[in-house]
Design an enzyme around this catalytic site. Structure first.
Site, short mmCIF file in Angstrom:
data_model
loop_
_atom_site.label_atom_id
_atom_site.label_comp_id
_atom_site.label_asym_id
_atom_site.label_seq_id
_atom_site.Cartn_x
_atom_site.Cartn_y
_atom_site.Cartn_z
N LYS A 153 0.80 -1.21 0.00
CA LYS A 153 0.00 0.00 0.00
C LYS A 153 0.85 1.27 0.00
O LYS A 153 0.43 2.31 -0.54
CB LYS A 153 -0.94 0.00 1.20
CG LYS A 153 -1.93 -1.17 1.24
CD LYS A 153 -2.86 -1.14 0.03
CE LYS A 153 -3.97 -2.18 0.14
NZ LYS A 153 -3.53 -3.56 0.00
N GLU A 238 -2.69 7.15 7.47
CA GLU A 238 -3.18 8.22 6.60
C GLU A 238 -4.14 9.10 7.40
O GLU A 238 -4.69 8.66 8.42
CB GLU A 238 -3.96 7.65 5.41
CG GLU A 238 -3.13 6.89 4.40
CD GLU A 238 -3.97 6.31 3.28
OE1 GLU A 238 -3.47 6.25 2.15
OE2 GLU A 238 -5.13 5.92 3.54
N LYS A 275 -18.27 -4.15 2.41
CA LYS A 275 -19.29 -3.62 1.50
C LYS A 275 -20.56 -4.46 1.61
O LYS A 275 -20.52 -5.69 1.62
CB LYS A 275 -18.76 -3.65 0.07
CG LYS A 275 -17.50 -2.81 -0.11
CD LYS A 275 -16.83 -3.10 -1.43
CE LYS A 275 -15.48 -2.40 -1.51
NZ LYS A 275 -14.72 -2.78 -2.71
#
Length: 362
Positions: A153, A238, A275
């Site tokens: 990543k 992040e 999801k």
């Protein structure tokens, strides 16, 4: 990030499915396709194995299934032309599907010229992709170097940045919570932040930090979960976007510089980062759609990509705003569970497209 189902309103963004050739401009092939292999081993089980088998059979290809002994009576075993039991020295019913040597051995035994990994299991395995190349078997997916790049990543963020695709402010690999806090302060990155497993995915290996007092513990928990789930405890962080929309772009690349997109899916309805509902196409302003899909295509053009995949983004504003801020999340270098809704919208058979690309078409 989660939106309630009731807040989603559907609109006819695409009144009619566009012509396949218009969607796949730059990626063209004859309807009379002759592939350089006649038998495909499907290195998976369940729904995706059945789906891939159907696509192969419709193209005149013979299929080979694999199964752990516990799955001998499963539907996917009955839907392939032949099936081979795979084994592993590791315990459990999942281990055989993760054993690269056993999968390659089954393909050789059956005389399969290609392996389709489906999703999950070995679908993002650079090791399997390389083992196929070493044994003269076509891997229906990207090259091993590309999978390794996108599976990291931190390197994927660097690729996005070099491709002029917006990314979140964040860090390289962090060795400790204290190091992460130092880096955050030095680079003036405010809370909240989110720690992520550098080699993770599927909504696992993430810890949100909203207070300074939570930072060290969140780092330790994230590292532990990453090591357990992915075999690698590397972590980065992040900035965290609260209440963002999650948009993924379906891409197709022929490995020769031809890249196209099949529009996007809105997968903002999630529970625990998993999801639940996807909508295709998203209820999105056309200019915002163009900005996002252009970024997805540009990134894929810069990583020697071959096959289908998704480029995922977060949108930190209303999807009706043409100037909404969006940022890159990750690339999934494989077919997605949700590929079928894109097929319904576009009329493009994604499994058959995979087969044609790996077979050298165009």
């Amino acid at each position: 990030m989660v939106k309630t189902v009731g807040s989603l309103r559907f609109s006819r963004v695409l009144k009619q499915p566009p012509m396949k050739m218009a969607l796949l401009r730059g990626i063209r092939w004859s309807s009379d396709v002759s592939l350089p292999f006649s038998k495909v081993l499907i290195a998976n089980r369940g729904e995706i194995a059945v789906r891939v088998s159907r696509g192969c059979n419709e193209m005149g290809l013979s299929t080979v299934g694999i199964y752990a002994k516990e799955d001998a009576g499963s539907l996917h075993v009955k839907r392939v032309n032949e099936a081979i039991e795979v084994k592993s020295s590791n315990p459990g019913p999942i281990a055989p599907y993760l054993d690269v040597g056993s999968v390659i051995g089954a393909a050789k035994e059956a005389g399969a010229g290609a392996i389709h990994p489906g999703y999950g299991f070995l679908s993002e395995s650079a090791e399997l992709s390389q083992a196929c190349a070493d044994n003269g078997i076509k891997f229906i997916g990207p090259k091993s170097d590309t999978i390794a790049l996108l599976g990291d990543k931190v390197r994927a963020r660097e690729l996005a940045e070099s491709s002029k695709v917006p990314i979140l402010r964040g860090s390289p690999f962090m060795d400790s919570g204290e190091m992460a806090d130092e880096y955050r302060r030095a680079n003036d990155i405010p809370l909240p932040i989110i720690f992520k497993a550098a080699f993770g995915g599927g909504g696992r290996g993430m810890r949100l930090v909203q207070k300074e007092s939570e930072l060290v513990d969140a780092f330790n928990r994230c590292t532990s979960e990453a090591r357990t789930a992915f075999g690698n405890g590397a972590v980065f962080f992040e900035e965290f976007l609260n209440d963002a929309r999650h948009i993924e772009v379906q891409i197709v690349s022929d490995g020769k510089g031809g890249v196209a997109h099949l529009f996007e899916r809105d997968c903002s309805v999630q529970i625990r980062n998993q999801k639940v509902v996807e909508v295709a196409p998203a209820r999105m302003h056309p200019e915002l759609r163009k900005r996002i899909t252009d970024c997805a295509v540009r990134l894929i053009q810069n990583c020697d990509y071959e096959g289908v995949g998704t480029v995922e983004f977060m949108v930190a504003d209303d999807l009706g705003n043409p100037d909404a801020r969006f940022v890159f999340m990750e690339v999934n270098p494989r077919i997605q569970v949700e590929h079928t809704i894109t097929e319904e919208v576009t009329g493009v058979d994604i499994v058959k497209t995979q087969l044609k690309i790996v077979g050298g078409y165009p």
